[in-house]
Scaffold this motif. Structure first.
Motif, PDB file in Angstrom:
ATOM      1  N   LEU A 489      43.770  41.019  37.830  1.00 56.31           N
ATOM      2  CA  LEU A 489      42.946  42.080  37.249  1.00 56.31           C
ATOM      3  C   LEU A 489      43.088  42.051  35.735  1.00 56.31           C
ATOM      4  CD1 LEU A 489      41.115  44.505  37.919  1.00 56.31           C
ATOM      5  CD2 LEU A 489      43.164  45.950  37.809  1.00 56.31           C
ATOM      6  N   SER A 490      41.954  41.889  35.047  1.00 56.74           N
ATOM      7  CA  SER A 490      42.004  41.870  33.583  1.00 56.74           C
ATOM      8  C   SER A 490      42.339  43.253  33.059  1.00 56.74           C
ATOM      9  CB  SER A 490      40.659  41.407  33.019  1.00 56.74           C
ATOM     10  OG  SER A 490      39.617  42.280  33.419  1.00 56.74           O
ATOM     11  N   GLU A 507      37.849  32.935  34.705  1.00 61.86           N
ATOM     12  CA  GLU A 507      37.238  34.254  34.825  1.00 61.86           C
ATOM     13  C   GLU A 507      36.588  34.462  36.186  1.00 61.86           C
ATOM     14  OE1 GLU A 507      36.336  38.017  33.542  1.00 61.86           O
ATOM     15  OE2 GLU A 507      37.505  36.486  32.508  1.00 61.86           O
ATOM     16  N   SER A 511      37.876  37.127  39.188  1.00 60.70           N
ATOM     17  CA  SER A 511      37.080  38.228  39.709  1.00 60.70           C
ATOM     18  C   SER A 511      36.952  38.152  41.222  1.00 60.70           C
ATOM     19  CB  SER A 511      35.701  38.220  39.052  1.00 60.70           C
ATOM     20  OG  SER A 511      34.877  39.222  39.598  1.00 60.70           O
ATOM     21  N   GLU A 512      36.732  36.961  41.736  1.00 55.78           N
ATOM     22  CA  GLU A 512      36.572  36.810  43.181  1.00 55.78           C
ATOM     23  C   GLU A 512      37.862  37.128  43.922  1.00 55.78           C
ATOM     24  OE1 GLU A 512      35.185  32.884  43.820  1.00 55.78           O
ATOM     25  OE2 GLU A 512      33.188  33.243  42.974  1.00 55.78           O
ATOM     26  N   GLU A 515      38.522  40.994  43.747  1.00 58.43           N
ATOM     27  CA  GLU A 515      37.593  41.739  44.587  1.00 58.43           C
ATOM     28  C   GLU A 515      37.860  41.502  46.068  1.00 58.43           C
ATOM     29  OE1 GLU A 515      33.692  40.759  43.356  1.00 58.43           O
ATOM     30  OE2 GLU A 515      33.924  41.586  41.329  1.00 58.43           O
ATOM     31  N   VAL A 551      39.076  48.190  40.746  1.00 61.88           N
ATOM     32  CA  VAL A 551      38.268  46.975  40.912  1.00 61.88           C
ATOM     33  C   VAL A 551      36.841  47.330  41.317  1.00 61.88           C
ATOM     34  CG1 VAL A 551      38.033  44.827  42.218  1.00 61.88           C
ATOM     35  CG2 VAL A 551      40.302  45.607  41.503  1.00 61.88           C
ATOM     36  N   ARG A 554      34.763  48.822  38.412  1.00 66.76           N
ATOM     37  CA  ARG A 554      34.253  47.773  37.521  1.00 66.76           C
ATOM     38  C   ARG A 554      33.073  47.049  38.162  1.00 66.76           C
ATOM     39  NH1 ARG A 554      39.593  44.862  34.778  1.00 66.76           N
ATOM     40  NH2 ARG A 554      40.395  46.733  33.730  1.00 66.76           N
ATOM     41  N   LEU A 555      33.134  46.862  39.470  1.00 64.03           N
ATOM     42  CA  LEU A 555      32.021  46.227  40.180  1.00 64.03           C
ATOM     43  C   LEU A 555      30.769  47.090  40.095  1.00 64.03           C
ATOM     44  CD1 LEU A 555      31.122  43.861  42.044  1.00 64.03           C
ATOM     45  CD2 LEU A 555      31.837  45.294  43.978  1.00 64.03           C
TER      46      LEU A 555
END
Length: 704
Positions: A489-490, A507, A511-512, A515, A551, A554-555
């Motif tokens: 997680l950024s 990146e 993300s994948e 998530e 998460v 952010r999505l």
């Protein structure tokens, strides 16, 4: 008339009969010497194991004792006041165990484990050297091995390295059993301290029915998750009503956390939060006054107090209690392989205590963003094993089978694996959020997690799809994916460093992975709710639902409408769990408020961005009835002269159409007539454009 100096006839002092232990502790008359054991008072009170006290005649310097009493002339009156200050429920809860000695009869230093500290404390107490109260009620809490004080004291240990004091060993062996019964109080307390404790209700136990129910919940639900007490000894003390006060109030706090709401309602509490606050306040008062002198009992209670809070309006939070626990644990030396645990009778209990402190430190520090209190580089204690659990924890038929799915085997596996997982969590936090402490790459951290999962016993494994077979493996599954999110997680603040650089180079995979882990956590919420397992989960699991919610937020923020709706549904699943546990885990309340704040800000931003589109909504809907040819002309920057009047008319009629639709929402007949007369393409473009300037339009339907 006789002079004042004339000798009087000496009076023979009548020697008191020998009293039993219980009557001696209460300073009341005992008839055991005349009637035999048990005495009349013990018979009436139903106390078990009435026995005579052991005589101290000839074992100490009487002249020194007389001088000590002369220095404290008020000691007798204070002692009498102390004896009378008993719990209001003493008739129900006193009783005492025959093998339990009052803590005030044993000097606080006798329960000290460190032979260096014990020798120094005894030296200070001898010959009146402690007139200024240097030792204190807890004894000397010395510094660690690197302290110059420790260096100096070790100079005396060279000649006695392999000859520990016999008294010390005996005191250490019985450390867990030297507890104060509820019919008396430690000798270091003053009458004002006791009055304060009574006014706060700290020396008042719940009703027998409520207490038994809360202790049963503590044993059945909390002990499998956190085995920080000797279960058999704990149950024995509870049955004999001799649990130390601070341990009793702390155990009731845990019982209120995991108990059914009906138990608390029956006990008169308005809510679970009110019950938790009630017992927490009592335990904290006992800690503030310094009631308990037994370091192990105090340590057990403080670990339980880490399950309260955090109260964001105060300074006492779980990390604060963890810090106190670390100080006591390190002063006892239980963080070292050759320390207190080597002298103590129950080494496994102390090892379980130490690792649970380390676990609470890792997860509470991660949640609140506080530095870790435990410095693992200073600890060389071995990892937990099955041997560290008592014989009552091991099933009789599967003792030699670690792959058994017996409940006792499962919770021993869980606590061992949780301790190992906490070490990985420390590395993740140090790498991602503490600059310069660790330069491990995200891939290396993921490999550590993968290795930990690969080495799990078969009974603790899980499937990524579907629910797990036991609550313990389900908890490990959630924690595993929680740690994955923390790795990938950024931070969202543009942070720099080795970890941030590693994430920047990957990146899309980052993300994948985050998530996917969040989806796994969200999918377990439905299973936990339907199986009514939420209130049985350890508190270390709950932060995973909050992190997964981040998460999904952010999505929602960066995705188109359809994907954002899916993210909102997953976020709702996480919020369901947080809402369910907000009365037993305070951070859940703040987590819910944070998500409400974020979503409100996001909705406001979307509302402002879409305000212009909302005003032109009727124009777009009108264009749908015009036809494909005219739509293309409306989108064209230079419409033809032939259709320019129709295009202008459609734009001007937009507000009128919007007002008419609002006026006809509740009248179906009017809506039909309006469509027939007003929205029909054949009649639409011959209407006068002057109507668009009117805010409210009155129609005479027969004219149309």
């Amino acid at each position: 008339m006789s002079s004042p100096a004339s000798p009087e006839k000496p009076r023979h002092r009548v020697r008191a009969f020998k009293a039993c232990q219980r009557c001696n502790q209460r300073k009341v008359k005992c008839d055991a010497a005349q009637t035999g054991l048990p005495c009349t008072r013990c018979k009436v009170d139903g106390a078990q194991g009435c026995a005579f006290i052991s005589s101290r005649r000839g074992t100490y310097d009487r002249w020194r004792s007389v001088k000590a009493r002369a220095r404290t002339p008020q000691s007798n009156s204070t002692a009498e006041t102390r004896v009378e200050s008993t719990s209001p429920d003493a008739g129900q809860i006193e009783g005492g165990s025959p093998n339990t000695q009052l803590a005030s009869t044993v000097p606080p230093a006798s329960a000290r484990s460190n032979t260096l500290a014990l020798g120094f404390e005894n030296f200070l107490r001898q010959g009146g050297r402690d007139a200024e109260g240097l030792v204190g009620k807890y004894g000397l809490v010395l510094l660690g091995d690197s302290s110059p004080l420790t260096f100096a004291l070790k100079e005396l240990q060279s000649d006695k390295r392999d000859k520990p004091s016999g008294n010390t060993s005996e005191a250490v062996d019985t450390d867990l059993h030297v507890t104060s019964s509820r019919s008396g109080h430690p000798s270091h307390l003053t009458a004002a301290d006791l009055n304060y404790l009574h006014s706060k209700g700290a020396l008042t136990a719940p009703t027998t029915e409520c207490l038994d129910a809360l202790i049963q919940v503590f044993i059945e639900k909390f002990y499998p998750l956190c085995s920080i007490v000797d279960r058999s000894e704990f149950v024995r003390q509870h049955h004999s009503r001799s649990l130390p006060w601070i341990l009793l109030q702390s155990a009731c706090l845990i019982g209120a956390t995991y108990s059914d709401a009906s138990i608390l309602k029956k006990a008169g509490f308005k809510s679970r939060q009110a019950a938790r606050r009630f017992f927490y306040d009592k335990a904290k008062v006992l800690y503030d006054v310094g009631y308990e002198t037994n370091s192990v009992v105090l340590l057990q209670s403080i670990v339980m107090l880490t399950y309260w809070g955090p109260d964001l309006k105060g300074y006492w939070n779980p990390c604060s209690w963890v810090g106190v626990a670390v100080t006591i644990a390190e002063s006892l030396g239980i963080h070292r392989s050759a320390g207190y645990s080597t002298l103590h009778k129950d080494k496994g209990l102390l090892r379980r205590l130490w690792w649970m402190i380390a676990v609470r430190d890792a997860y509470c520090g991660t949640l609140l963003g506080r530095p870790f209190r435990v410095n693992m580089s200073h600890s060389d204690g071995p990892m937990l094993t099955f041997d560290d659990f008592g014989p009552e924890d091991r099933p009789t038929t599967t003792t030699n089978n670690p792959d058994s799915d017996d409940q006792a085997t499962l919770y021993m596996h869980y606590q061992i694996q949780l301790a190992k997982l906490s070490l990985i969590l420390r590395r993740i936090v140090n790498t991602r959020f503490n600059v310069g402490l660790d330069s491990t790459t995200p891939q290396a951290l993921r490999d550590l997690l993968g290795q930990w999962r690969h080495e799990l016993p078969a009974v603790m494994t899980w499937s990524d799809h579907g629910s797990s077979s036991s609550i313990f493996s389900e908890c490990l599954k959630i924690l595993y994916h929680h740690h994955l999110i923390l790795i990938y997680l950024s931070r969202g603040d543009g942070g720099t460093g080795p970890a941030s650089a590693g994430l920047a180079n990957m990146e899309v995979p980052m993300s994948e992975i985050a998530e996917s882990a969040a989806q796994t956590i969200a999918s377990t919420s439905l299973s936990l709710m339907t199986r009514s397992m939420v209130h049985s989960l350890p508190q270390e699991v709950f932060p995973a639902f909050f992190v997964a919610g981040i998460v999904f937020f952010r999505l929602i923020r960066r995705s188109p409408s359809l994907i954002a709706q899916l993210g909102q549904a997953a976020l709702d699943n996480c919020q369901i769990v947080l809402n369910e546990v907000r009365d037993c885990w305070e951070p859940a309340f703040w987590g819910m408020r944070i998500f409400e704040f974020l979503l409100a800000g996001l909705n406001k931003k979307n509302h402002n961005n879409g305000l212009a589109e909302k005003q032109d909504l009727t124009v777009v809907s009108s264009s749908e009835t015009v036809g494909p040819d005219l739509q293309r002309q409306m989108l064209d920057e230079t419409p033809t002269t032939q259709d320019h009047f129709a295009l202008q008319n459609a734009v001007e009629m937009g507000p009128a159409i919007h007002n008419l639709r609002n006026a006809a929402q509740q009248d179906t007949l009017l809506t039909t007539q309006l469509y027939d007369r007003f929205l029909d393409p054949d009649n639409y473009f011959i209407m006068p454009t002057s109507l668009a300037d009117q805010d409210i339009i009155d129609f005479d339907m027969p004219q149309w």
